[in-house]
Design a protein around this motif. Structure first.
Motif, PDB file in Angstrom:
ATOM      1  N   ASP A  30       0.424   3.434   5.254  1.00  0.00           N
ATOM      2  CA  ASP A  30      -0.791   3.216   6.036  1.00  0.00           C
ATOM      3  C   ASP A  30      -2.057   3.498   5.226  1.00  0.00           C
ATOM      4  N   PHE A  31      -1.996   4.473   4.346  1.00  0.00           N
ATOM      5  CA  PHE A  31      -3.156   4.769   3.508  1.00  0.00           C
ATOM      6  C   PHE A  31      -2.698   5.502   2.239  1.00  0.00           C
ATOM      7  N   ILE A  32      -3.615   5.584   1.257  1.00  0.00           N
ATOM      8  CA  ILE A  32      -3.299   6.175  -0.037  1.00  0.00           C
ATOM      9  C   ILE A  32      -4.292   7.295  -0.349  1.00  0.00           C
ATOM     10  N   LEU A  43      -6.063  -0.245 -10.034  1.00  0.00           N
ATOM     11  CA  LEU A  43      -4.609  -0.441 -10.042  1.00  0.00           C
ATOM     12  C   LEU A  43      -4.186  -1.351  -8.895  1.00  0.00           C
ATOM     13  N   LEU A  44      -4.693  -1.075  -7.702  1.00  0.00           N
ATOM     14  CA  LEU A  44      -4.335  -1.870  -6.525  1.00  0.00           C
ATOM     15  C   LEU A  44      -4.801  -3.317  -6.681  1.00  0.00           C
ATOM     16  N   THR A  45      -5.989  -3.487  -7.227  1.00  0.00           N
ATOM     17  CA  THR A  45      -6.527  -4.841  -7.432  1.00  0.00           C
ATOM     18  C   THR A  45      -5.642  -5.639  -8.374  1.00  0.00           C
ATOM     19  N   HIS A  46      -5.154  -4.984  -9.431  1.00  0.00           N
ATOM     20  CA  HIS A  46      -4.274  -5.648 -10.392  1.00  0.00           C
ATOM     21  C   HIS A  46      -3.015  -6.174  -9.711  1.00  0.00           C
ATOM     22  N   PHE A  47      -2.496  -5.413  -8.737  1.00  0.00           N
ATOM     23  CA  PHE A  47      -1.263  -5.813  -8.046  1.00  0.00           C
ATOM     24  C   PHE A  47      -1.543  -6.487  -6.693  1.00  0.00           C
ATOM     25  N   GLU A  48      -2.808  -6.826  -6.474  1.00  0.00           N
ATOM     26  CA  GLU A  48      -3.228  -7.533  -5.268  1.00  0.00           C
ATOM     27  C   GLU A  48      -2.811  -6.800  -3.990  1.00  0.00           C
ATOM     28  N   ILE A  49      -3.060  -5.499  -3.996  1.00  0.00           N
ATOM     29  CA  ILE A  49      -2.753  -4.661  -2.837  1.00  0.00           C
ATOM     30  C   ILE A  49      -4.076  -4.230  -2.203  1.00  0.00           C
ATOM     31  N   LYS A  50      -4.207  -4.415  -0.911  1.00  0.00           N
ATOM     32  CA  LYS A  50      -5.383  -3.961  -0.180  1.00  0.00           C
ATOM     33  C   LYS A  50      -4.956  -2.846   0.771  1.00  0.00           C
ATOM     34  N   LYS A  51      -5.529  -1.668   0.558  1.00  0.00           N
ATOM     35  CA  LYS A  51      -5.086  -0.520   1.344  1.00  0.00           C
ATOM     36  C   LYS A  51      -6.232   0.489   1.464  1.00  0.00           C
ATOM     37  N   GLU A  52      -6.273   1.204   2.574  1.00  0.00           N
ATOM     38  CA  GLU A  52      -7.284   2.257   2.749  1.00  0.00           C
ATOM     39  C   GLU A  52      -7.058   3.369   1.729  1.00  0.00           C
ATOM     40  N   LEU A  53      -8.140   3.786   1.074  1.00  0.00           N
ATOM     41  CA  LEU A  53      -8.065   4.878   0.100  1.00  0.00           C
ATOM     42  C   LEU A  53      -8.796   6.105   0.634  1.00  0.00           C
ATOM     43  N   VAL A  54      -8.172   7.266   0.486  1.00  0.00           N
ATOM     44  CA  VAL A  54      -8.787   8.535   0.864  1.00  0.00           C
ATOM     45  C   VAL A  54      -8.909   9.382  -0.397  1.00  0.00           C
ATOM     46  N   SER A  55     -10.105   9.852  -0.682  1.00  0.00           N
ATOM     47  CA  SER A  55     -10.329  10.683  -1.867  1.00  0.00           C
ATOM     48  C   SER A  55      -9.674  12.058  -1.683  1.00  0.00           C
ATOM     49  N   TYR A  56      -8.878  12.461  -2.665  1.00  0.00           N
ATOM     50  CA  TYR A  56      -8.222  13.775  -2.610  1.00  0.00           C
ATOM     51  C   TYR A  56      -8.183  14.326  -4.028  1.00  0.00           C
ATOM     52  N   PHE A  57      -9.006  15.348  -4.298  1.00  0.00           N
ATOM     53  CA  PHE A  57      -9.045  15.921  -5.653  1.00  0.00           C
ATOM     54  C   PHE A  57      -9.307  17.423  -5.566  1.00  0.00           C
ATOM     55  N   GLU A  58      -9.448  18.070  -6.695  1.00  0.00           N
ATOM     56  CA  GLU A  58      -9.501  19.535  -6.778  1.00  0.00           C
ATOM     57  C   GLU A  58     -10.541  20.156  -5.846  1.00  0.00           C
ATOM     58  N   HIS A  59     -11.727  19.557  -5.757  1.00  0.00           N
ATOM     59  CA  HIS A  59     -12.822  20.209  -5.031  1.00  0.00           C
ATOM     60  C   HIS A  59     -12.900  19.868  -3.538  1.00  0.00           C
TER      61      HIS A  59
END
Length: 272
Positions: A30-32, A43-59
């Motif tokens: 459902d989301f990444i 990366l997703l564009t290269h593989f023609e994938i459209k998906k909701e992205l949620v930012s998740y990082f250290e801070h």
């Protein structure tokens, strides 16, 4: 019923290394959750994938971790990815995986490339036993304590380092361990992939003259095996003297084993 967190390995340089299963997983969740949404979007564009992205990082991992787990518990599925390699290895994804286990959310692996394992495989260094140490802290006290803890480590040690900090790290490793063999592996799976097998002192000279480029995996030999200060024959002779002085064979073997690098059984058998 809760959804599933998929821990998806992404290429460390060559997009051809993304597995068909990883592509299918990224298409179907459902989301990444992504370390850097800009990198993952490429990366997703290269593989023609459209998906909701949620930012998740250290801070933002505490706040976003709760948000992601909440959606998973509500029945959605999520793939976590890092910019390159397997999430949760020297990566804040470790916290999300732990949180999912604590909340009863299923976690599945979709394995992909990992820089330290790939570097070990092509380094030519001893890889039967090794310890992964990741990035050294930029805090001088923490860095010094980390290296002091490794002073007597006999296994091969693996570190990550960025090009702009490479010289400082090589010098710190030299100061902590003396001159040891090292393999510097960079740009893994990319056009300029390179393995430099050398010593710490030679590496310092090389990269002071040549500007380091690309991300590095440093594979450092463990503490060399020390030559025994006495031979087995000498240890047995010492034990024989104790026996001559009235010690039992067992007691003499145990005593000399404690004072030399040899095992009690080795000395005991020789005495018999």
């Amino acid at each position: 019923m809760s959804g599933t967190l998929y821990v998806v390995g992404t290429p460390i340089g060559n997009l051809g290394d993304l597995s068909p299963r990883a592509v299918a997983t990224l298409e179907n969740v459902d989301f990444i959750a992504a370390e850097d949404t800009r990198v993952t979007l490429g990366l997703l564009t290269h593989f023609e994938i459209k998906k909701e992205l949620v930012s998740y990082f250290e801070h933002n991992k505490r706040e976003r971790g709760e948000l992601i787990v909440g959606r998973l518990l509500a029945g959605e599925s999520c793939a976590i990815v890092t910019d390159a390699g397997m999430p949760a290895i020297s990566d804040p994804g470790e916290d999300l995986v732990r949180l999912c286990h604590e909340r009863g959310v299923p976690v599945e692996a979709v394995p992909g490339p990992t820089a330290f394992a790939t570097a070990l495989a092509i380094s030519g260094m001893t890889a039967g036993r090794f310890t992964f140490e990741g990035f050294l802290s930029v805090n001088k006290k923490s860095r010094r304590e980390h290296l002091t803890e490794l002073k007597n480590e006999k296994r091969t040690m693996v570190f990550y380092e960025a090009p702009h900090k490479l010289i400082y790290t090589l010098q710190d490793l030299y100061d902590a361990f003396g001159d040891r063999h090292i393999a510097l592996v960079r740009e893994i799976t990319k056009i300029h992939e390179e393995v430099v097998r050398t010593t710490l002192s030679e590496a310092i000279v090389r990269y002071e003259a040549e500007k380091p480029r690309g991300e590095f995996v440093l594979i450092l030999e463990g503490k060399p095996q020390e030559e025994p200060s006495v031979t087995l024959d000498e240890a047995v002779a010492m034990a024989k003297q104790l026996v001559a002085d009235g010690w039992s064979i067992n007691a003499a073997a145990k005593e000399i084993a404690g004072a030399t690098p040899f095992k009690k059984n080795e000395i005991y058998k020789a005495l018999l």
